[in-house]
Design an enzyme around this catalytic site. Structure first.
Site, short mmCIF file in Angstrom:
data_model
loop_
_atom_site.label_atom_id
_atom_site.label_comp_id
_atom_site.label_asym_id
_atom_site.label_seq_id
_atom_site.Cartn_x
_atom_site.Cartn_y
_atom_site.Cartn_z
N TYR A 1 0.84 -1.20 0.00
CA TYR A 1 0.00 0.00 0.00
C TYR A 1 0.88 1.25 0.00
CZ TYR A 1 -3.82 -3.18 1.34
OH TYR A 1 -4.74 -4.21 1.40
N GLN B 1 -8.80 -13.19 2.93
CA GLN B 1 -9.28 -11.81 2.77
C GLN B 1 -9.73 -11.59 1.33
OE1 GLN B 1 -7.46 -7.36 3.11
NE2 GLN B 1 -7.13 -8.65 4.88
N TRP C 1 -12.95 -7.33 2.17
CA TRP C 1 -12.66 -5.96 1.77
C TRP C 1 -13.73 -5.46 0.78
CZ3 TRP C 1 -11.19 -4.72 -3.36
CH2 TRP C 1 -10.73 -5.78 -4.16
N LYS D 1 -24.36 7.18 -3.22
CA LYS D 1 -24.01 8.54 -3.65
C LYS D 1 -23.82 8.66 -5.17
CE LYS D 1 -19.03 8.04 -2.66
NZ LYS D 1 -17.93 8.53 -1.80
N GLN E 1 -16.50 9.53 9.14
CA GLN E 1 -16.88 8.32 8.42
C GLN E 1 -16.78 7.09 9.31
OE1 GLN E 1 -14.04 8.89 5.21
NE2 GLN E 1 -15.70 9.29 3.77
#
Length: 338
Positions: free
Chosen positions: A55, A178, A206, A217, A292
């Site tokens: 990442y 995952q 995830w 949205k 959030q």
């Protein structure tokens, strides 16, 4: 506060809402905002944090390490991963060879500022390294105390079975997988989940909000909102583009009254939906703003009744992807950076 679930057939618990820093730390938000969101997660009761060496090419681990400084290490569950190319991306800076795994764990521990990680995960299946080599390296890391548990990411049912058998032979546990999972992406339900239940492996999922599409949205026939993930290549725009079809967006809008009737926001409904699956130990959520986090954690402990689950499934029936064959398309068939 956030509830906890056991990870696989082990005594190890993780917060069912887990903080992930895939596309935020080190790239989307500055370090100060990243630290603020981690602290907001801690204040909300989240103690499990998921990252990976790849990442932001190792920067995300550094930022998470800074954010958890001063916290009681024993009260945190730190998860990271190895596989994708990092650093200068040389021939041994990738994959699941013994060399890269050993270099990987040492680099991750240094960047995170910890002596061990709670869960070390193979970020994909490596078709170019013998699985026996990979699992032996993981076994050695566990025995060295550098990782307490071993997991994987996006492995197929057959790969999980092979990995679990070798782990048992080497006297350690494979406790988690995952994968991507949401009410719009259900490909693990056909084979991966039943196999995992048999093997005592949990899912840490995830994109439970389908890259934000399930937030509602994004509107059919309308341009995507400025500053949203869909407009930012660093924030995963390439992942979300396949979902920005009018048929998908129209189906998602049908969830608004369902969420309202359940007393939930759309993001909360999406997270609660994945947590209804008993094989799911945790839903990964990210955040670019502390507020959030405060909204997302309210999905913890929510029980959706049968009528609500049926309404969600009916609304998305024609657009949800369920083809289990998609699980075979995730890991590169060759070395990722080659």
């Amino acid at each position: 506060m956030v509830e906890y679930r056991y990870l696989g057939n082990s005594g190890f618990k993780v917060s069912e809402i887990t903080y992930g820093n895939w596309i935020t730390h080190g790239s989307q938000v500055d370090d100060g905002a990243a630290v603020a969101t981690v602290h907001a997660a801690l204040d909300a009761g989240i103690t499990t944090f998921d990252t990976a060496d790849t990442y932001a090419n190792t920067a995300a681990e550094v930022v998470l390490g800074k954010a958890i400084q001063g916290q009681r290490r024993e009260s945190l569950e730190i998860l990271t991963k190895v596989y994708w190319p990092i650093g200068p991306m040389g021939p041994n800076d990738q994959g699941l060879s013994r060399k890269h795994i050993m270099d990987g764990i040492n680099g991750s521990l240094k960047r995170l500022g910890v002596d061990y990680v709670d869960l070390y995960q193979a970020h994909r299946w490596d078709y170019e390294t013998p699985i026996e080599e990979t699992m032996q390296a993981f076994a050695d890391i566990v025995r060295q105390g550098k990782a307490l548990y071993i997991g994987v990411s996006e492995w197929t049912a057959e790969q999980l079975r092979e990995g679990a058998a070798l782990a048992a032979e080497l006297k350690f546990q494979l406790v988690s997988n995952q994968p991507q999972y949401s009410a719009l992406w259900r490909v693990i339900e056909e084979k991966v989940v039943p196999t995992s239940e048999e093997l005592g492996i949990s899912q840490i999922v995830w994109s439970p909000m389908a890259q934000g599409v399930l937030s509602g949205k994004y509107l059919p026939g309308q341009p995507v909102p400025e500053g949203s993930r869909a407009t930012d290549d660093k924030s995963g725009a390439q992942f979300i583009s396949r979902l920005l079809r009018d048929d998908v967006l129209e189906a998602v809008q049908k969830l608004k009254p369902i969420a309202s009737d359940a007393g939930l926001t759309m993001p909360q409904l999406a997270i609660a939906w994945v947590l209804q699956n008993p094989n799911v130990a945790a839903a990964l959520v990210g955040a670019s703003r502390p507020e959030q986090i405060a909204d997302n954690v309210k999905a913890s402990g929510v029980k959706l009744d049968a009528d609500t689950m049926a309404a969600i499934n009916d609304a998305l029936h024609d657009v949800a992807e369920r083809d289990g064959a998609k699980t075979y398309e995730v890991s590169p068939k060759g070395r990722p950076g080659a």
